[in-house]
Scaffold this active site. Structure first.
Site, PDB file in Angstrom:
ATOM      1  N   ASN A   1     -10.174  -0.618  -0.928  1.00  0.00           N
ATOM      2  CA  ASN A   1      -8.715  -0.554  -0.821  1.00  0.00           C
ATOM      3  C   ASN A   1      -8.104  -1.128  -2.098  1.00  0.00           C
ATOM      4  OD1 ASN A   1      -6.016  -0.884  -0.241  1.00  0.00           O
ATOM      5  ND2 ASN A   1      -6.347  -1.833   1.773  1.00  0.00           N
TER       6      ASN A   1
ATOM      7  N   HIS B   1      -3.590   6.637   2.316  1.00  0.00           N
ATOM      8  CA  HIS B   1      -3.990   5.334   1.785  1.00  0.00           C
ATOM      9  C   HIS B   1      -5.399   5.039   2.310  1.00  0.00           C
ATOM     10  CE1 HIS B   1      -4.169   1.206   0.771  1.00  0.00           C
ATOM     11  NE2 HIS B   1      -4.006   0.762   2.012  1.00  0.00           N
TER      12      HIS B   1
ATOM     13  N   CYS C   1       0.819  -1.219   0.000  1.00  0.00           N
ATOM     14  CA  CYS C   1       0.000   0.000   0.000  1.00  0.00           C
ATOM     15  C   CYS C   1       0.852   1.268   0.000  1.00  0.00           C
ATOM     16  CB  CYS C   1      -0.941  -0.009   1.201  1.00  0.00           C
ATOM     17  SG  CYS C   1      -2.009  -1.453   1.166  1.00  0.00           S
TER      18      CYS C   1
HETATM   19  O1  UT7 Z   1      -4.140  -1.848   3.111  1.00  0.00           O
HETATM   20  C1  UT7 Z   1      -3.357  -2.635   3.896  1.00  0.00           C
HETATM   21  C2  UT7 Z   1      -3.528  -2.326   5.287  1.00  0.00           C
HETATM   22  N1  UT7 Z   1      -4.716  -2.958   5.811  1.00  0.00           N
HETATM   23  C3  UT7 Z   1      -5.383  -2.376   6.748  1.00  0.00           C
HETATM   24  O2  UT7 Z   1      -5.067  -1.283   7.123  1.00  0.00           O
HETATM   25  C4  UT7 Z   1      -6.536  -3.134   7.400  1.00  0.00           C
HETATM   26  C5  UT7 Z   1      -6.617  -2.831   8.848  1.00  0.00           C
HETATM   27  N2  UT7 Z   1      -7.658  -3.541   9.540  1.00  0.00           N
HETATM   28  C6  UT7 Z   1      -8.978  -3.244   9.353  1.00  0.00           C
HETATM   29  O3  UT7 Z   1      -9.333  -2.394   8.576  1.00  0.00           O
HETATM   30  C7  UT7 Z   1      -9.981  -3.976  10.212  1.00  0.00           C
HETATM   31  O4  UT7 Z   1      -9.307  -4.706  11.207  1.00  0.00           O
HETATM   32  C8  UT7 Z   1     -10.908  -4.957   9.410  1.00  0.00           C
HETATM   33  C9  UT7 Z   1     -11.850  -4.128   8.535  1.00  0.00           C
HETATM   34  C10 UT7 Z   1     -10.069  -5.853   8.553  1.00  0.00           C
HETATM   35  C11 UT7 Z   1     -11.752  -5.780  10.368  1.00  0.00           C
HETATM   36  O5  UT7 Z   1     -12.492  -4.933  11.227  1.00  0.00           O
HETATM   37  P1  UT7 Z   1     -12.450  -5.167  12.817  1.00  0.00           P
HETATM   38  O6  UT7 Z   1     -13.339  -4.160  13.390  1.00  0.00           O
HETATM   39  O7  UT7 Z   1     -11.012  -5.163  13.238  1.00  0.00           O
HETATM   40  O8  UT7 Z   1     -13.112  -6.590  12.960  1.00  0.00           O
HETATM   41  P2  UT7 Z   1     -12.500  -7.901  13.648  1.00  0.00           P
HETATM   42  O9  UT7 Z   1     -11.517  -8.545  12.756  1.00  0.00           O
HETATM   43  O10 UT7 Z   1     -12.117  -7.581  15.049  1.00  0.00           O
HETATM   44  O11 UT7 Z   1     -13.806  -8.801  13.718  1.00  0.00           O
HETATM   45  C12 UT7 Z   1     -14.917  -8.426  14.542  1.00  0.00           C
HETATM   46  C13 UT7 Z   1     -16.077  -9.351  14.220  1.00  0.00           C
HETATM   47  C14 UT7 Z   1     -15.667 -10.822  14.198  1.00  0.00           C
HETATM   48  O12 UT7 Z   1     -16.754 -11.565  14.716  1.00  0.00           O
HETATM   49  P3  UT7 Z   1     -16.754 -12.098  16.228  1.00  0.00           P
HETATM   50  O13 UT7 Z   1     -15.534 -12.952  16.349  1.00  0.00           O
HETATM   51  O14 UT7 Z   1     -16.695 -10.865  17.077  1.00  0.00           O
HETATM   52  O15 UT7 Z   1     -18.049 -12.835  16.329  1.00  0.00           O
HETATM   53  C15 UT7 Z   1     -15.514 -11.144  12.755  1.00  0.00           C
HETATM   54  O16 UT7 Z   1     -15.720 -12.492  12.451  1.00  0.00           O
HETATM   55  O17 UT7 Z   1     -16.561  -9.073  12.901  1.00  0.00           O
HETATM   56  C16 UT7 Z   1     -16.593 -10.285  12.150  1.00  0.00           C
HETATM   57  N3  UT7 Z   1     -16.402  -9.955  10.745  1.00  0.00           N
HETATM   58  C17 UT7 Z   1     -17.413  -9.648   9.921  1.00  0.00           C
HETATM   59  N4  UT7 Z   1     -18.744  -9.569  10.124  1.00  0.00           N
HETATM   60  C18 UT7 Z   1     -19.502  -9.228   9.064  1.00  0.00           C
HETATM   61  C19 UT7 Z   1     -15.234  -9.894  10.066  1.00  0.00           C
HETATM   62  N5  UT7 Z   1     -15.481  -9.560   8.783  1.00  0.00           N
HETATM   63  C20 UT7 Z   1     -16.820  -9.413   8.675  1.00  0.00           C
HETATM   64  C21 UT7 Z   1     -17.662  -9.069   7.611  1.00  0.00           C
HETATM   65  N6  UT7 Z   1     -18.999  -8.985   7.852  1.00  0.00           N
HETATM   66  N7  UT7 Z   1     -17.204  -8.798   6.378  1.00  0.00           N
END
Ligand code: UT7
Length: 338
Positions: A293, A263, A122
Protein backbone atom coordinates in the site's frame (compact mmCIF):
# COMPACT_ATOMS: atom_id res chain seq x y z
CA UNK A 1 -22.29 14.28 -2.86
CA UNK A 2 -21.38 16.20 -6.00
CA UNK A 3 -23.92 16.34 -8.84
CA UNK A 4 -23.00 15.01 -12.28
CA UNK A 5 -21.86 17.53 -14.89
CA UNK A 6 -20.42 21.01 -14.45
CA UNK A 7 -22.02 24.17 -15.81
CA UNK A 8 -18.63 25.95 -15.93
CA UNK A 9 -17.15 23.24 -18.10
CA UNK A 10 -15.79 24.45 -21.43
CA UNK A 11 -13.60 21.46 -22.19
CA UNK A 12 -13.64 17.72 -21.79
CA UNK A 13 -10.50 16.62 -19.89
CA UNK A 14 -8.27 13.64 -20.57
CA UNK A 15 -5.26 11.97 -19.00
CA UNK A 16 -2.64 12.36 -21.73
CA UNK A 17 0.38 10.69 -20.08
CA UNK A 18 1.40 8.56 -17.10
CA UNK A 19 4.73 8.11 -15.33
CA UNK A 20 5.49 6.04 -12.25
CA UNK A 21 8.46 5.47 -9.99
CA UNK A 22 9.32 3.17 -7.08
CA UNK A 23 12.66 3.17 -5.28
CA UNK A 24 14.84 0.16 -6.15
CA UNK A 25 15.28 -1.32 -2.64
CA UNK A 26 12.93 -4.22 -1.85
CA UNK A 27 11.51 -5.14 1.55
CA UNK A 28 10.28 -8.74 1.24
CA UNK A 29 8.09 -10.83 3.54
CA UNK A 30 11.22 -12.85 4.39
CA UNK A 31 12.90 -9.59 5.53
CA UNK A 32 9.86 -8.78 7.71
CA UNK A 33 9.88 -12.28 9.22
CA UNK A 34 13.32 -11.40 10.58
CA UNK A 35 12.10 -8.05 11.97
CA UNK A 36 8.74 -8.87 13.65
CA UNK A 37 6.63 -11.86 14.66
CA UNK A 38 4.95 -12.46 11.28
CA UNK A 39 5.01 -14.94 8.42
CA UNK A 40 4.88 -14.91 4.65
CA UNK A 41 1.75 -17.08 4.88
CA UNK A 42 -0.10 -14.59 7.13
CA UNK A 43 0.79 -11.59 4.98
CA UNK A 44 -0.11 -13.32 1.68
CA UNK A 45 -3.36 -14.73 3.05
CA UNK A 46 -4.62 -11.70 5.02
CA UNK A 47 -3.32 -8.86 2.82
CA UNK A 48 -1.85 -10.26 -0.43
CA UNK A 49 1.56 -8.58 -0.34
CA UNK A 50 4.81 -10.33 -1.33
CA UNK A 51 7.18 -7.37 -1.37
CA UNK A 52 7.26 -3.58 -1.27
CA UNK A 53 9.78 -0.92 -2.32
CA UNK A 54 11.38 1.24 0.35
CA UNK A 55 13.53 4.37 -0.01
CA UNK A 56 17.08 4.65 1.21
CA UNK A 57 17.76 7.19 3.94
CA UNK A 58 17.70 10.74 2.59
CA UNK A 59 15.27 10.01 -0.25
CA UNK A 60 12.02 11.93 0.19
CA UNK A 61 8.54 12.06 -1.34
CA UNK A 62 9.52 14.91 -3.70
CA UNK A 63 12.31 12.72 -5.14
CA UNK A 64 9.87 9.95 -6.06
CA UNK A 65 7.37 12.52 -7.33
CA UNK A 66 9.97 14.19 -9.57
CA UNK A 67 11.02 10.86 -11.15
CA UNK A 68 7.39 9.96 -11.86
CA UNK A 69 6.73 13.46 -13.25
CA UNK A 70 9.78 13.33 -15.53
CA UNK A 71 8.55 10.03 -16.98
CA UNK A 72 5.06 11.42 -17.62
CA UNK A 73 6.50 14.55 -19.27
CA UNK A 74 8.89 12.48 -21.40
CA UNK A 75 6.07 10.21 -22.54
CA UNK A 76 4.16 13.25 -23.84
CA UNK A 77 7.31 14.98 -25.16
CA UNK A 78 6.77 17.96 -22.86
CA UNK A 79 9.12 20.20 -20.88
CA UNK A 80 8.37 21.10 -17.23
CA UNK A 81 7.34 24.62 -18.28
CA UNK A 82 4.67 23.17 -20.55
CA UNK A 83 2.46 22.48 -17.52
CA UNK A 84 0.62 25.32 -15.79
CA UNK A 85 0.17 23.82 -12.32
CA UNK A 86 1.33 20.93 -10.14
CA UNK A 87 -0.88 19.19 -7.58
CA UNK A 88 0.78 16.68 -5.26
CA UNK A 89 -1.39 14.28 -3.27
CA UNK A 90 0.52 13.03 -0.24
CA UNK A 91 0.38 12.38 3.51
CA UNK A 92 4.16 12.22 3.73
CA UNK A 93 5.33 15.62 2.47
CA UNK A 94 9.09 16.19 2.68
CA UNK A 95 8.22 18.63 5.50
CA UNK A 96 5.19 20.63 6.69
CA UNK A 97 6.22 23.53 4.50
CA UNK A 98 7.19 24.43 1.88
CA UNK A 99 4.71 22.23 0.08
CA UNK A 100 6.00 19.22 -1.82
CA UNK A 101 4.54 20.83 -4.96
CA UNK A 102 7.00 23.75 -4.51
CA UNK A 103 9.90 21.32 -4.07
CA UNK A 104 8.85 19.35 -7.16
CA UNK A 105 8.48 22.55 -9.22
CA UNK A 106 11.99 23.63 -8.23
CA UNK A 107 13.57 20.21 -8.82
CA UNK A 108 11.92 19.93 -12.23
CA UNK A 109 13.21 23.42 -13.08
CA UNK A 110 9.76 24.69 -14.06
CA UNK A 111 9.32 28.47 -13.96
CA UNK A 112 6.26 30.68 -13.60
CA UNK A 113 3.84 27.91 -12.69
CA UNK A 114 1.93 27.31 -9.46
CA UNK A 115 0.77 24.38 -7.40
CA UNK A 116 -0.12 22.96 -4.03
CA UNK A 117 -0.36 19.79 -1.96
CA UNK A 118 -3.62 17.97 -1.40
CA UNK A 119 -4.23 15.86 1.71
CA UNK A 120 -6.62 13.00 0.96
CA UNK A 121 -4.56 10.00 2.13
CA UNK A 122 -5.30 6.99 -0.08
CA UNK A 123 -7.91 8.98 -2.03
CA UNK A 124 -5.47 11.85 -2.69
CA UNK A 125 -4.65 10.86 -6.26
CA UNK A 126 -8.31 10.57 -7.29
CA UNK A 127 -9.11 13.85 -5.51
CA UNK A 128 -6.12 15.60 -7.13
CA UNK A 129 -7.14 14.40 -10.59
CA UNK A 130 -10.64 15.83 -10.16
CA UNK A 131 -9.26 19.07 -8.69
CA UNK A 132 -6.78 19.53 -11.54
CA UNK A 133 -9.46 18.61 -14.06
CA UNK A 134 -11.61 21.54 -12.94
CA UNK A 135 -8.83 23.99 -13.94
CA UNK A 136 -8.51 22.38 -17.37
CA UNK A 137 -12.27 22.04 -17.86
CA UNK A 138 -12.92 25.72 -17.22
CA UNK A 139 -10.15 26.73 -19.62
CA UNK A 140 -8.03 28.58 -17.05
CA UNK A 141 -5.21 26.01 -17.42
CA UNK A 142 -4.02 24.07 -20.43
CA UNK A 143 -2.07 21.36 -18.66
CA UNK A 144 -2.00 20.24 -15.02
CA UNK A 145 0.53 17.78 -13.63
CA UNK A 146 -1.09 15.60 -10.96
CA UNK A 147 1.10 13.46 -8.72
CA UNK A 148 0.31 10.88 -6.04
CA UNK A 149 3.41 10.14 -3.98
CA UNK A 150 4.16 8.77 -0.54
CA UNK A 151 7.14 7.58 1.45
CA UNK A 152 5.10 5.58 3.93
CA UNK A 153 8.27 4.02 5.37
CA UNK A 154 8.99 7.43 6.95
CA UNK A 155 5.93 7.11 9.26
CA UNK A 156 5.85 3.36 9.92
CA UNK A 157 6.87 1.69 13.17
CA UNK A 158 8.93 -1.28 12.01
CA UNK A 159 8.36 -3.00 15.35
CA UNK A 160 4.54 -3.00 14.88
CA UNK A 161 3.58 -6.09 12.86
CA UNK A 162 0.01 -4.84 12.39
CA UNK A 163 1.14 -1.93 10.18
CA UNK A 164 4.72 -2.51 9.01
CA UNK A 165 3.87 -5.38 6.67
CA UNK A 166 1.28 -3.34 4.76
CA UNK A 167 2.91 -0.20 3.43
CA UNK A 168 5.46 0.65 0.74
CA UNK A 169 6.86 3.73 -1.02
CA UNK A 170 6.02 4.86 -4.54
CA UNK A 171 4.73 7.58 -6.85
CA UNK A 172 2.78 8.14 -10.03
CA UNK A 173 2.09 11.21 -12.15
CA UNK A 174 -0.40 12.04 -14.88
CA UNK A 175 -0.85 15.02 -17.18
CA UNK A 176 -4.35 16.43 -17.64
CA UNK A 177 -5.21 18.23 -20.86
CA UNK A 178 -8.32 19.32 -22.77
CA UNK A 179 -9.64 17.08 -25.54
CA UNK A 180 -12.10 17.56 -28.39
CA UNK A 181 -12.65 13.81 -28.62
CA UNK A 182 -15.92 12.85 -26.90
CA UNK A 183 -14.98 9.17 -26.84
CA UNK A 184 -12.17 9.66 -24.29
CA UNK A 185 -11.59 11.54 -21.02
CA UNK A 186 -13.01 11.98 -17.54
CA UNK A 187 -16.72 11.20 -17.23
CA UNK A 188 -17.95 11.54 -13.65
CA UNK A 189 -16.95 11.10 -10.02
CA UNK A 190 -18.43 10.68 -6.55
CA UNK A 191 -16.38 11.77 -3.56
CA UNK A 192 -17.29 11.74 0.11
CA UNK A 193 -15.50 12.36 3.39
CA UNK A 194 -16.51 11.07 6.82
CA UNK A 195 -14.46 12.51 9.66
CA UNK A 196 -16.19 10.31 12.23
CA UNK A 197 -13.70 7.63 11.17
CA UNK A 198 -10.66 9.82 11.70
CA UNK A 199 -9.44 7.98 14.77
CA UNK A 200 -9.36 4.58 13.05
CA UNK A 201 -6.41 5.49 10.83
CA UNK A 202 -4.24 8.41 11.82
CA UNK A 203 -0.83 9.76 12.78
CA UNK A 204 -1.47 11.70 15.98
CA UNK A 205 1.84 13.49 16.52
CA UNK A 206 3.59 16.43 14.96
CA UNK A 207 0.61 18.65 14.18
CA UNK A 208 -0.84 21.59 16.09
CA UNK A 209 -2.74 19.29 18.47
CA UNK A 210 0.30 17.28 19.57
CA UNK A 211 3.40 19.27 18.57
CA UNK A 212 6.58 17.21 18.35
CA UNK A 213 8.27 16.66 21.69
CA UNK A 214 10.27 13.98 23.47
CA UNK A 215 6.93 12.74 24.81
CA UNK A 216 5.30 12.40 21.39
CA UNK A 217 8.32 10.46 20.21
CA UNK A 218 8.33 8.22 23.30
CA UNK A 219 4.61 7.54 22.80
CA UNK A 220 5.17 6.62 19.14
CA UNK A 221 2.79 9.36 18.00
CA UNK A 222 4.68 10.00 14.76
CA UNK A 223 3.74 6.62 13.33
CA UNK A 224 0.64 5.29 11.53
CA UNK A 225 -1.97 3.94 13.98
CA UNK A 226 -4.74 1.81 12.51
CA UNK A 227 -7.75 -0.17 13.65
CA UNK A 228 -7.52 -2.52 10.68
CA UNK A 229 -10.90 -4.20 11.01
CA UNK A 230 -12.84 -0.93 11.26
CA UNK A 231 -11.06 0.43 8.20
CA UNK A 232 -11.58 -2.83 6.33
CA UNK A 233 -15.35 -2.89 6.89
CA UNK A 234 -15.76 0.78 5.98
CA UNK A 235 -13.60 0.36 2.88
CA UNK A 236 -15.60 -2.53 1.42
CA UNK A 237 -18.96 -0.91 2.20
CA UNK A 238 -18.24 2.64 1.03
CA UNK A 239 -16.08 1.81 -1.97
CA UNK A 240 -18.81 -0.49 -3.25
CA UNK A 241 -21.55 2.04 -2.54
CA UNK A 242 -19.74 4.91 -4.32
CA UNK A 243 -18.91 2.76 -7.36
CA UNK A 244 -22.45 1.38 -7.66
CA UNK A 245 -23.97 4.89 -7.50
CA UNK A 246 -21.49 6.15 -10.04
CA UNK A 247 -22.11 3.31 -12.48
CA UNK A 248 -25.87 3.55 -12.06
CA UNK A 249 -26.14 7.29 -12.67
CA UNK A 250 -24.08 6.86 -15.85
CA UNK A 251 -26.24 4.00 -17.13
CA UNK A 252 -23.44 1.46 -16.73
CA UNK A 253 -23.02 -1.98 -15.15
CA UNK A 254 -19.97 -3.50 -13.49
CA UNK A 255 -19.51 -5.81 -16.46
CA UNK A 256 -19.10 -2.74 -18.75
CA UNK A 257 -15.87 -1.76 -16.95
CA UNK A 258 -12.69 -2.62 -18.88
CA UNK A 259 -10.29 -1.77 -16.05
CA UNK A 260 -11.19 -1.47 -12.37
CA UNK A 261 -8.28 0.42 -10.81
CA UNK A 262 -8.78 0.39 -7.03
CA UNK A 263 -6.57 1.63 -4.23
CA UNK A 264 -4.33 -1.30 -3.27
CA UNK A 265 -4.77 -1.64 0.51
CA UNK A 266 -5.72 -5.29 0.85
CA UNK A 267 -6.40 -7.96 -1.78
CA UNK A 268 -9.45 -9.06 0.20
CA UNK A 269 -10.93 -5.53 0.00
CA UNK A 270 -10.33 -5.44 -3.76
CA UNK A 271 -11.90 -8.87 -4.31
CA UNK A 272 -14.90 -8.17 -2.07
CA UNK A 273 -15.59 -4.91 -3.90
CA UNK A 274 -15.12 -6.49 -7.32
CA UNK A 275 -17.56 -9.27 -6.48
CA UNK A 276 -20.22 -6.88 -5.19
CA UNK A 277 -19.88 -4.71 -8.31
CA UNK A 278 -20.25 -7.68 -10.67
CA UNK A 279 -16.95 -6.91 -12.41
CA UNK A 280 -15.38 -9.25 -14.94
CA UNK A 281 -12.41 -10.87 -13.12
CA UNK A 282 -9.97 -9.93 -15.89
CA UNK A 283 -10.89 -6.23 -15.50
CA UNK A 284 -9.67 -6.07 -11.88
CA UNK A 285 -6.18 -4.56 -11.67
CA UNK A 286 -4.06 -5.89 -8.82
CA UNK A 287 -0.40 -5.17 -8.07
CA UNK A 288 -0.50 -5.05 -4.26
CA UNK A 289 1.66 -8.20 -4.25
CA UNK A 290 4.59 -6.21 -5.71
CA UNK A 291 4.18 -2.76 -4.14
CA UNK A 292 2.06 -3.03 -0.98
CA UNK A 293 0.00 0.00 0.00
CA UNK A 294 1.79 3.13 -1.25
CA UNK A 295 -1.15 5.39 -0.21
CA UNK A 296 -1.40 8.16 -2.87
CA UNK A 297 0.82 6.16 -5.22
CA UNK A 298 -1.32 3.04 -5.60
CA UNK A 299 -3.77 4.14 -8.27
CA UNK A 300 -1.26 5.55 -10.79
CA UNK A 301 0.98 2.53 -10.14
CA UNK A 302 -2.00 0.28 -10.85
CA UNK A 303 -2.74 2.28 -14.03
CA UNK A 304 0.77 1.41 -15.11
CA UNK A 305 0.14 -2.26 -14.34
CA UNK A 306 -3.05 -2.11 -16.42
CA UNK A 307 -1.02 -0.72 -19.34
CA UNK A 308 1.66 -3.42 -18.91
CA UNK A 309 -1.09 -6.06 -18.96
CA UNK A 310 -2.61 -4.59 -22.15
CA UNK A 311 -5.85 -3.66 -20.35
CA UNK A 312 -5.81 0.07 -21.13
CA UNK A 313 -6.43 1.00 -24.73
CA UNK A 314 -7.92 4.12 -26.28
CA UNK A 315 -11.57 4.23 -25.21
CA UNK A 316 -11.27 1.62 -22.41
CA UNK A 317 -13.78 2.29 -19.62
CA UNK A 318 -11.87 2.81 -16.36
CA UNK A 319 -13.36 2.84 -12.86
CA UNK A 320 -11.01 4.12 -10.14
CA UNK A 321 -11.94 3.67 -6.48
CA UNK A 322 -10.42 4.41 -3.09
CA UNK A 323 -11.01 4.61 0.63
CA UNK A 324 -8.44 6.13 2.95
CA UNK A 325 -7.71 7.85 6.21
CA UNK A 326 -10.18 10.56 7.11
CA UNK A 327 -12.21 8.65 6.07
CA UNK A 328 -11.98 9.69 2.45
CA UNK A 329 -13.93 7.93 -0.30
CA UNK A 330 -13.45 8.34 -4.03
CA UNK A 331 -14.84 6.80 -7.20
CA UNK A 332 -14.26 8.09 -10.72
CA UNK A 333 -15.11 7.02 -14.25
CA UNK A 334 -13.11 7.84 -17.36
CA UNK A 335 -12.33 6.57 -20.83
CA UNK A 336 -8.62 6.04 -21.43
CA UNK A 337 -7.29 8.43 -24.04
CA UNK A 338 -4.31 6.79 -25.75
O1 UT7 B 1 -4.94 2.35 2.85
C1 UT7 B 1 -5.67 2.81 3.90
C2 UT7 B 1 -6.78 1.95 4.19
N1 UT7 B 1 -6.35 0.81 4.98
C3 UT7 B 1 -6.95 -0.32 4.83
O2 UT7 B 1 -7.80 -0.45 3.99
C4 UT7 B 1 -6.60 -1.46 5.78
C5 UT7 B 1 -7.79 -2.27 6.10
N2 UT7 B 1 -7.54 -3.35 7.02
C6 UT7 B 1 -6.83 -4.45 6.66
O3 UT7 B 1 -6.35 -4.57 5.56
C7 UT7 B 1 -6.72 -5.57 7.67
O4 UT7 B 1 -7.58 -5.31 8.76
C8 UT7 B 1 -5.27 -5.79 8.22
C9 UT7 B 1 -4.40 -6.36 7.10
C10 UT7 B 1 -4.71 -4.48 8.69
C11 UT7 B 1 -5.29 -6.79 9.36
O5 UT7 B 1 -5.88 -8.01 8.94
P1 UT7 B 1 -7.06 -8.67 9.81
O6 UT7 B 1 -7.41 -9.91 9.12
O7 UT7 B 1 -8.13 -7.63 10.00
O8 UT7 B 1 -6.32 -9.01 11.16
P2 UT7 B 1 -6.70 -8.54 12.64
O9 UT7 B 1 -6.27 -7.15 12.87
O10 UT7 B 1 -8.10 -8.94 12.94
O11 UT7 B 1 -5.76 -9.51 13.48
C12 UT7 B 1 -5.97 -10.93 13.47
C13 UT7 B 1 -4.79 -11.59 14.16
C14 UT7 B 1 -4.45 -10.92 15.50
O12 UT7 B 1 -4.03 -11.95 16.38
P3 UT7 B 1 -5.02 -12.55 17.49
O13 UT7 B 1 -5.43 -11.38 18.33
O14 UT7 B 1 -6.15 -13.15 16.72
O15 UT7 B 1 -4.17 -13.56 18.19
C15 UT7 B 1 -3.29 -10.05 15.19
O16 UT7 B 1 -2.46 -9.81 16.29
O17 UT7 B 1 -3.61 -11.44 13.36
C16 UT7 B 1 -2.57 -10.87 14.15
N3 UT7 B 1 -1.69 -10.11 13.27
C17 UT7 B 1 -0.65 -10.66 12.64
N4 UT7 B 1 -0.15 -11.91 12.64
C18 UT7 B 1 0.94 -12.13 11.88
C19 UT7 B 1 -1.79 -8.80 12.95
N5 UT7 B 1 -0.78 -8.48 12.11
C20 UT7 B 1 -0.06 -9.61 11.92
C21 UT7 B 1 1.07 -9.90 11.15
N6 UT7 B 1 1.54 -11.18 11.16
N7 UT7 B 1 1.70 -8.99 10.40
Amino acid sequence: MNEPGNSLRKHRVKISALGTYVPPRLLTNADLERMVDTSNEWIMERVGIRERHIVDKGVATSDLAVEAAKRALAQRGLKPNDVDAIIVGTVTPDMFFPSTACLVQHKLGAQGIWGFDLSGACSAFIYAVQTGAQFVATGTHKRVLVIGADVMSSIIDYTDRATCVIFGDGAGAVILEPTEDDSVGLIDFIHEIDGSGGFFLHMPGGGSLNPSSHETVDQKMHYVHQDGQQVFKFAVRKQTEACLKLLERNGLKGSDVDAFIPHQANLRIINATAERLGLRPESVIVNIDRYGNTTAGTIPLAMNTAIEEGKLKKGSLVLMASVGAGFTVGAALLRWAY
